[in-house]
Design a protein around this motif. Structure first.
Motif, mmCIF file in Angstrom:
data_model
loop_
_atom_site.group_PDB
_atom_site.id
_atom_site.type_symbol
_atom_site.label_atom_id
_atom_site.label_comp_id
_atom_site.label_asym_id
_atom_site.label_seq_id
_atom_site.Cartn_x
_atom_site.Cartn_y
_atom_site.Cartn_z
ATOM 1 N N HIS A 177 71.294 153.230 -21.008
ATOM 2 C CA HIS A 177 71.291 152.674 -19.780
ATOM 3 C C HIS A 177 72.378 151.347 -19.848
ATOM 4 O O HIS A 177 73.218 151.238 -19.032
ATOM 5 C CB HIS A 177 70.027 151.933 -19.218
ATOM 6 N N ALA A 178 72.299 150.673 -20.883
ATOM 7 C CA ALA A 178 73.051 149.465 -20.977
ATOM 8 C C ALA A 178 74.621 149.806 -21.276
ATOM 9 O O ALA A 178 75.399 149.492 -20.621
ATOM 10 C CB ALA A 178 72.588 148.638 -22.203
ATOM 11 N N ALA A 179 74.690 150.988 -21.939
ATOM 12 C CA ALA A 179 76.189 151.562 -22.091
ATOM 13 C C ALA A 179 76.808 151.922 -20.752
ATOM 14 O O ALA A 179 77.894 151.827 -20.858
ATOM 15 C CB ALA A 179 75.858 152.747 -23.331
ATOM 16 N N LEU A 180 76.280 152.378 -19.761
ATOM 17 C CA LEU A 180 76.653 152.568 -18.481
ATOM 18 C C LEU A 180 76.481 151.390 -17.459
ATOM 19 O O LEU A 180 77.086 151.595 -16.306
ATOM 20 C CB LEU A 180 76.001 153.752 -17.980
ATOM 21 N N ARG A 181 76.299 150.246 -17.900
ATOM 22 C CA ARG A 181 75.770 149.027 -17.172
ATOM 23 C C ARG A 181 74.929 149.513 -16.009
ATOM 24 O O ARG A 181 75.149 148.989 -14.965
ATOM 25 C CB ARG A 181 77.317 148.492 -16.661
ATOM 26 N N CYS A 231 60.679 153.795 -22.039
ATOM 27 C CA CYS A 231 61.838 153.058 -21.369
ATOM 28 C C CYS A 231 62.645 152.144 -22.654
ATOM 29 O O CYS A 231 63.896 152.106 -22.440
ATOM 30 C CB CYS A 231 61.367 151.968 -20.299
ATOM 31 N N GLU A 232 62.075 151.756 -23.530
ATOM 32 C CA GLU A 232 62.806 151.090 -24.660
ATOM 33 C C GLU A 232 63.747 152.228 -25.416
ATOM 34 O O GLU A 232 64.768 151.740 -25.659
ATOM 35 C CB GLU A 232 61.800 150.500 -25.585
ATOM 36 N N GLU A 233 63.159 153.392 -25.529
ATOM 37 C CA GLU A 233 64.215 154.284 -26.053
ATOM 38 C C GLU A 233 65.523 154.732 -25.191
ATOM 39 O O GLU A 233 66.560 154.913 -25.794
ATOM 40 C CB GLU A 233 63.433 155.573 -26.284
ATOM 41 N N LEU A 234 65.335 154.474 -23.887
ATOM 42 C CA LEU A 234 66.373 154.799 -22.888
ATOM 43 C C LEU A 234 67.296 153.630 -22.571
ATOM 44 O O LEU A 234 68.385 153.783 -22.103
ATOM 45 C CB LEU A 234 65.737 155.494 -21.619
#
Length: 340
Positions: free
Chosen positions: A99-103, A92-95
């Motif tokens: 995720h944050a870049a797409l909000r 999850c940390e790697e992804l």
């Protein structure tokens, strides 16, 4: 119940020795499968990610468009691999940055990570297709028996001679041999020779005596001819149909294929299982994926959002090494172009 025909009897009903490789996840659509069957080949539904209800609807959609035979493909049942909370946390940390870049909300592993094979198979058997194919393993004897009792021909998938021999011992009617150049998931389960498609085709045909479906790197009529000369009964093409009008290939995926600037790589970043696709920021940014199917479930929301946002680098751009030879056209035209 339909009487079970031999493979040669079945193949005689096809006008062309071509098969659409099953492409699960939305790229392979009922419309595409029907178009390939209607053009004289064997269309395939990649149904591994579909619910039983969706499988029934997809088969009905094919039949609404053609009365020609078609195939349905599922993943062979296998034990769900265990994962630890620590492994999930790392994945999850790697992804999380993607995720944050797409909000998007932070990634989380859903409670259900795969469909129930038994329920899927029952849906297939409720209105049996001519052919059932499977990947990632061996079928339980009861499943193979039920398919044969329903008059369905069964095709296993091997990436090595050793795997092909085991499938032959199990009693399958034909074997798909997947060479190293093939796009998408590696279909074997024990060892992957990443072999040349034609070499493996010759080996399996000679050793097992079974009809062989050659898959991997077959992008032109010359490639198909070479596969048939190597004793393949059928030539399976998937990447060649990625740009078909009837394919469900998302727009950013199509653009990346047409651009032709990316190399193909074997990656576990998207699903946790080795698959060949175009290089992306995700293939280079994920180093500790969960085993399949956990990673596949974990990345699903990111891939969906990436497609909607038009970000090709977040998609699993499955493609074989010869993807630059794919052309935009209707499926019938692609079939004609592939016919030796």
């Amino acid at each position: 119940m339909n009487a079970l025909r031999s493979w040669p009897e079945f193949q005689a009903t096809l006008r062309l020795p071509l098969m659409l490789a099953p492409m699960a996840g939305g790229t392979g659509t009922p419309t595409l499968a029907a178009a390939v069957s209607e053009a004289g080949g064997l269309g395939s539904l990649g149904a591994a990610y579909l619910t039983p209800t969706q499988i029934s609807a997809a088969m009905a959609a094919v039949r609404a468009r053609t009365d020609r035979p078609f195939a349905v493909n599922l993943f062979a049942p296998q034990p769900l691999p265990p994962v630890t909370p620590a492994e999930v946390e790392v994945a999850c940390e790697e992804l999380a940055p993607f995720h944050a870049a797409l909000r998007l909300p932070p990634p989380t592993l859903p409670p259900q990570v795969q469909e129930d094979f038994g329920a899927q198979l029952n849906a297939v058997l409720s209105d049996p297709p001519a052919v059932f194919s499977f990947t990632f393993g061996r079928l339980p004897p009861a499943a193979l028996g039920a398919l044969h009792a329903a008059g369905v021909l069964v095709v296993g998938t091997a990436t090595s001679l050793r795997e092909a021999r085991q499938l032959a011992q199990d009693g399958v009617d034909a074997v798909t041999v997947q060479g190293g150049a093939a796009g998408g998931h590696r279909g074997g389960w024990q060892e992957d020779a990443l072999a040349d498609t034609l070499t493996l085709t010759r080996q399996v045909a000679q050793d097992t005596g079974l009809p062989v479906v050659a898959a991997g790197g077959l992008m032109t009529a010359g490639d198909v001819r070479a596969a048939l000369q190597a004793r393949a009964a059928l030539a399976a093409c998937g990447t060649a149909f990625l740009l078909a009008d009837e394919a469900g290939t998302p727009a950013p995926y199509r653009h990346a294929l047409l651009e032709g600037t990316r190399d193909t790589v074997l990656t576990r970043a998207y699903s946790g299982r080795a698959a060949r696709g175009l290089q992306t920021t995700l293939t280079g940014g994920v180093h500790s994926p969960l085993p399949f199917p956990h990673q596949n479930a974990l990345t699903r929301s990111l891939r969906t959002a990436g497609a909607q946002a038009g970000h090709a680098d977040l998609l699993s751009l499955w493609a074989g090494e010869g993807y630059r030879q794919a052309r935009t056209a209707g499926a019938a035209q692609i079939v004609a172009d592939l016919t030796p």
